[in-house]
Design a protein around this motif. Structure first.
Motif, mmCIF file in Angstrom:
data_model
loop_
_atom_site.group_PDB
_atom_site.id
_atom_site.type_symbol
_atom_site.label_atom_id
_atom_site.label_comp_id
_atom_site.label_asym_id
_atom_site.label_seq_id
_atom_site.Cartn_x
_atom_site.Cartn_y
_atom_site.Cartn_z
ATOM 1 N N ARG A 239 2.080 0.768 -1.435
ATOM 2 C CA ARG A 239 0.477 1.311 -2.232
ATOM 3 C C ARG A 239 0.135 2.013 -2.640
ATOM 4 O O ARG A 239 -0.123 2.659 -2.046
ATOM 5 N N TYR A 326 0.945 -5.370 13.425
ATOM 6 C CA TYR A 326 -1.171 -4.810 12.975
ATOM 7 C C TYR A 326 -1.187 -3.552 14.102
ATOM 8 O O TYR A 326 -1.778 -2.665 13.813
ATOM 9 N N LYS A 364 -9.232 -2.715 3.435
ATOM 10 C CA LYS A 364 -8.419 -4.459 2.805
ATOM 11 C C LYS A 364 -7.359 -4.394 1.947
ATOM 12 O O LYS A 364 -6.916 -5.190 2.988
ATOM 13 N N THR A 365 -7.120 -2.935 1.765
ATOM 14 C CA THR A 365 -6.060 -3.634 1.000
ATOM 15 C C THR A 365 -4.490 -2.777 2.489
ATOM 16 O O THR A 365 -3.371 -3.572 1.772
ATOM 17 N N ASN A 367 -4.923 -3.948 5.510
ATOM 18 C CA ASN A 367 -4.309 -5.244 5.921
ATOM 19 C C ASN A 367 -3.362 -6.532 4.632
ATOM 20 O O ASN A 367 -2.775 -7.202 5.185
ATOM 21 N N LYS A 368 -3.817 -6.584 3.850
ATOM 22 C CA LYS A 368 -2.879 -7.235 2.848
ATOM 23 C C LYS A 368 -1.789 -6.705 3.169
ATOM 24 O O LYS A 368 0.097 -6.915 2.486
ATOM 25 N N LEU A 371 0.471 -7.071 6.393
ATOM 26 C CA LEU A 371 1.033 -8.843 6.433
ATOM 27 C C LEU A 371 2.048 -8.418 5.421
ATOM 28 O O LEU A 371 3.195 -9.202 6.190
ATOM 29 N N ILE A 372 2.537 -7.881 4.308
ATOM 30 C CA ILE A 372 3.616 -8.199 3.667
ATOM 31 C C ILE A 372 5.203 -7.205 4.437
ATOM 32 O O ILE A 372 5.470 -7.946 4.763
#
Length: 430
Positions: A239, A326, A364-365, A367-368, A371-372
């Motif tokens: 990302r 995480y 926030k980015t 964490n997303k 998770l993926i």
């Protein structure tokens, strides 16, 4: 592809690096065939059940642990030392400063890793000696012969681990790719006979009248190919957070004004969460295997609940992979530090104010994406277990092995690509 290899072979420096890497891998495999004296390895077969902690350590060593060779511990002590030092870097200012000192600091950290790895190798060697002794696999246990045999065995295991680490470091300096990863890769690839044994077992069951295995086998092959493609795509996926740098005038020159991005890889933690999770999940069954438990008792049920094929094991395994993913990303990535660096360099994320809003957006980015990545690792790790439960055949090439093999292959390909590009040749993969 063949033309590209021919061009690579024509480059003198690259040819020497390829030959040196191949030489080290050959020496590693030769050392994997030298047994430690005074041990009967056949007596240890029951220890290395599929899904146990020792089975994963055996996989990381390329089967050397079960064969009790001089490279039985493999690179595991060095990997553990690297993880421990990396965790301590967050808590100890001296190590944190070394990590920020560039090349010189990295050399000092690598030296510390080697010392810590030697200590871990010695502790593991002593522990493995007592496990071997308890299993009745030693030729000498009493008197002076027993003491001398214990010293020889422990020193062989410890020295072998240090020699493997040295080999990996030599590949880093004089070869191609990451040395430690290539040694693990060589060990895993050398165990492809286990995969062939699983295929032969399914064919034997099919020939004996269980025709469903004629369907299971091609389905497993297709799923394996899909998994490889899946791993390649998500290993390279990232990302990109756009960053814009403000223009500033220094003297008569103007700096900044360009656009860049912060890359966040989907699979930042690599295979480490799977290794941690599998180790923890394998501890209960390992302990239960050494205790004289009465069948039907509470402790017997408790320890055998974490059997490799049980659904409780699968659920706990999946949750631990997500949790460790995480945790590992949290100690690697510092959003506050990134936000501060952007502010110092007059960089901003479009639409986000500098300072705390920037760090919150990165968190926030992150964490997303984490998770993926965690779900990706969980699927790759759990899928072979589920397939094994459905088909009734152990899938030897697990998710950990697949991730390591594909990851090392991609990393080595990128290294060759870099050498080829720097010498104005066509890309290695083009």
């Amino acid at each position: 592809m063949f033309e590209t290899f021919r061009n690579a072979w024509k480059i003198d420096d690259l040819r020497k690096r390829l030959l040196f890497t191949l030489l080290i891998l050959v020496l590693f495999r030769l050392g994997s065939a030298i047994p430690v004296p005074n041990i009967t390895a056949d007596a240890l077969d029951s220890m290395f059940e599929v899904g146990s902690m020792l089975n994963y350590l055996n996989m990381m060593s390329g089967g050397n642990l079960s064969n009790c060779t001089i490279f039985a511990l493999g690179v595991q002590p060095y990997i553990n030392a690297t993880i421990i030092v990396q965790l301590l870097t967050v808590a100890i200012p001296y190590l944190e400063n070394l990590a920020k000192e560039g090349e010189q600091g990295r050399r000092k950290l690598n030296r510390i890793n080697n010392y810590v790895g030697a200590g871990i190798a010695l502790v593991l060697s002593i522990g493995y000696y007592f496990v071997i002794r308890r299993m009745g696999a030693l030729k000498y246990t009493d008197g002076f012969s027993g003491i001398f045999s214990a010293i020889v065995i422990v020193l062989c295991f410890t020295a072998g681990a240090q020699l493997v680490t040295w080999m990996g470091n030599q590949i880093d300096q004089k070869g191609i790719g990451n040395g430690i990863s290539l040694l693990i890769f060589a060990g895993i690839v050398s165990r492809w006979s286990d995969v062939l044994a699983s295929v032969q077992s399914m064919l034997t069951l099919a020939a004996s009248g269980q025709s469903q295995y004629y369907i299971y086998l091609p389905v497993i092959v297709i799923l394996a190919l899909v998994a490889v493609v899946f791993v390649v795509i998500l290993t390279n996926a990232e990302r990109r957070i756009p960053v814009q740098y403000a223009k500033r005038v220094v003297g008569r020159k103007m700096y900044g004004g360009q656009n860049s991005y912060i890359p966040i890889k989907v699979n930042m933690s690599g295979v480490m969460p799977i290794i941690f999770a599998s180790t923890l999940c394998g501890i209960p069954s390992l302990i239960g295997g050494f205790l004289p438990l009465e069948e039907g008792s509470f402790w017997y049920v408790f320890f055998h609940t974490f059997n490799y094929t049980s659904w409780v094991y699968i659920v706990v395994y999946l949750l631990l992979i997500i949790a460790f993913n995480y945790f590992y990303v949290a100690i690697q990535y510092n959003p506050v530090d990134i936000a501060n660096q952007l502010r110092k360099n007059n960089g901003t994320i479009p639409g986000i104010r500098p300072g705390k809003p920037t760090s919150d957006f990165i968190v926030k980015t992150l964490n997303k994406i984490t998770l993926i990545g965690a779900l990706f690792l969980a699927i790759v790790a759990v899928l072979p277990i589920v397939l094994g439960n459905v088909t009734g055949v152990s899938i030897q090439l697990g998710g950990t092995s697949l991730l390591i093999v594909v990851g090392v292959a991609l990393d080595t390909g990128r290294s060759l690509e870099g050498y080829m590009t720097s010498r104005h040749h066509k890309g290695f993969l083009e």
